[in-house]
Design an enzyme around this catalytic site. Sequence first.
Site, PDB file in Angstrom:
ATOM      1  N   GLY A   4       0.846  -1.321  -0.107  1.00  0.00           N
ATOM      2  CA  GLY A   4       0.048   0.096  -0.005  1.00  0.00           C
ATOM      3  C   GLY A   4       0.843   1.199   0.023  1.00  0.00           C
ATOM      4  CB  THR A  33       3.242   0.278   6.886  1.00  0.00           C
ATOM      5  OG1 THR A  33       1.877   0.163   7.491  1.00  0.00           O
ATOM      6  CG2 THR A  33       4.109   0.148   8.234  1.00  0.00           C
ATOM      7  CB  ILE A  34      -0.589   4.494   7.002  1.00  0.00           C
ATOM      8  CG1 ILE A  34      -1.485   3.406   6.633  1.00  0.00           C
ATOM      9  CG2 ILE A  34       0.025   5.319   5.946  1.00  0.00           C
ATOM     10  CD1 ILE A  34      -2.720   3.928   6.346  1.00  0.00           C
ATOM     11  CG  ASP A  35      -1.136  -0.283   8.846  1.00  0.00           C
ATOM     12  OD1 ASP A  35      -1.892   0.479   8.456  1.00  0.00           O
ATOM     13  OD2 ASP A  35      -1.218  -1.422   7.884  1.00  0.00           O
ATOM     14  NE  ARG A  75      -2.724   3.234   1.079  1.00  0.00           N
ATOM     15  CZ  ARG A  75      -2.934   2.109   0.822  1.00  0.00           C
ATOM     16  NH1 ARG A  75      -3.455   1.150   1.552  1.00  0.00           N
ATOM     17  NH2 ARG A  75      -3.061   1.991  -0.491  1.00  0.00           N
TER      18      ARG A  75
HETATM   19  O1  F6P Z   1      -1.155  -1.490   5.196  1.00  0.00           O
HETATM   20  C1  F6P Z   1      -1.786  -0.120   4.972  1.00  0.00           C
HETATM   21  C2  F6P Z   1      -3.126  -0.367   4.787  1.00  0.00           C
HETATM   22  O2  F6P Z   1      -3.648   1.085   4.368  1.00  0.00           O
HETATM   23  C3  F6P Z   1      -3.947  -0.755   5.660  1.00  0.00           C
HETATM   24  O3  F6P Z   1      -4.131   0.021   6.874  1.00  0.00           O
HETATM   25  C4  F6P Z   1      -5.215  -1.267   4.921  1.00  0.00           C
HETATM   26  O4  F6P Z   1      -5.812  -2.220   5.711  1.00  0.00           O
HETATM   27  C5  F6P Z   1      -4.664  -1.792   3.773  1.00  0.00           C
HETATM   28  O5  F6P Z   1      -3.484  -1.172   3.599  1.00  0.00           O
HETATM   29  C6  F6P Z   1      -5.642  -1.313   2.727  1.00  0.00           C
HETATM   30  O6  F6P Z   1      -5.065  -1.942   1.345  1.00  0.00           O
HETATM   31  P1  F6P Z   1      -5.681  -1.869  -0.015  1.00  0.00           P
HETATM   32  O7  F6P Z   1      -5.131  -0.312  -0.347  1.00  0.00           O
HETATM   33  O8  F6P Z   1      -4.912  -2.729  -0.885  1.00  0.00           O
HETATM   34  O9  F6P Z   1      -7.181  -1.865  -0.027  1.00  0.00           O
END
Ligand code: F6P
Length: 341
Positions: free
Chosen positions: A10, A125-127, A274
């Site tokens: 992501g 990662t934003i997480d 994001r």
């Molecule tokens: O890992 C970053 C993240 O934004 C998580 O917080 C979220 O669950 C996931 O990616 C979402 O992924 P995607 O953009 O593939 O839907």
Amino acid sequence: MRVGVLTGGGDCPGLNAVIRAIVRKGVGVYGHEFVGFRDGWRGPLDGNTMPLTVADVRGILPRGGTILGSSRTNPFKEPDGLQRIRESLGSYAVDALIAIGGEDTLGVAKRLHDEAVPVVGVPKTIDNDLGATDFTFGFDTAVGIAMEAIDRLHTTAESHHRALVVEVMGRHAGWIALHAGLASGANVILIPERPFKIDEVVAYVERRFETKYACIVVVAEGASPAAGDTSLRTAELDAFGHVRLGGVGQRLAEEIEARTGKEARVVVLGHIQRGGTPSAFDRVLATRFGLHAIDAAHEQDWGVMVALRGTDIVRVPLAEATRELKTVPDDRLAEAEVFFG
Ligand code: F6P
């Protein structure tokens, strides 16, 4: 030396700042050349590249996203993935690869290192859930965006005497929910690390309504009720086997409305968290990661990831970087609990 750079997983604010720092120091200080691989591991798999000169990285420091593109491609899911990556690196005469990503991208980097591919990792990662670094860039920006949204929701929640449930990202970690909730004075914060009891949540909501102050419930997308419901909207898996989370906020709002008789609405912040320009903290952290990553590549210190420890940037083995997920400990949630209700 010719260095390949890719961004996987992501996207998050600060990726371009890393790319810029790698190229600026790599060219300006070491005299290296660069090639950008597009769309994460898809780039080296398909031999899809773009030029990466100093001119190409001018002006990208404040830009969100990644000029290289990203994907959740797992090369080890392809039968000849390793071979294709080797061939790509060979055909572009790449001596070193810098992979910027989260646990999945860095997990692939670790496996490539085990296969003697010269690779260095940069955590993003934003997480904020990577165990080996105090912070990842992207997190501070995501928290800031969520905090600003919650600040705005306060006034409308108050005007309409409603409960507003704000669902934030974070996958299996509650860091974004915890920090955004603390920073914005949430009524209650629900995170994956602590399954919630709906009766308690309703009690907090009712108590807040008695004070006539805005009722804001911050819920992480991965949070689930203690009874064990998994809060999944879909069973769809990505190439790394992750389910797509979300939907817990909607169900929570319905339950709050049914039990309290007050109107409740849900706001899912989703990918807004994001997008856009990185915060100053993330720009600086990402820039420092980039500077140290190109140092590691220049020194041929393969199989390491740059990490923040206190205020220092250090190198840790990729194996350590991907070993465990950093989740919110009980005592951190306890600090926030003082303000619940
Ligand atoms: O890992 C970053 C993240 O934004 C998580 O917080 C979220 O669950 C996931 O990616 C979402 O992924 P995607 O953009 O593939 O839907």
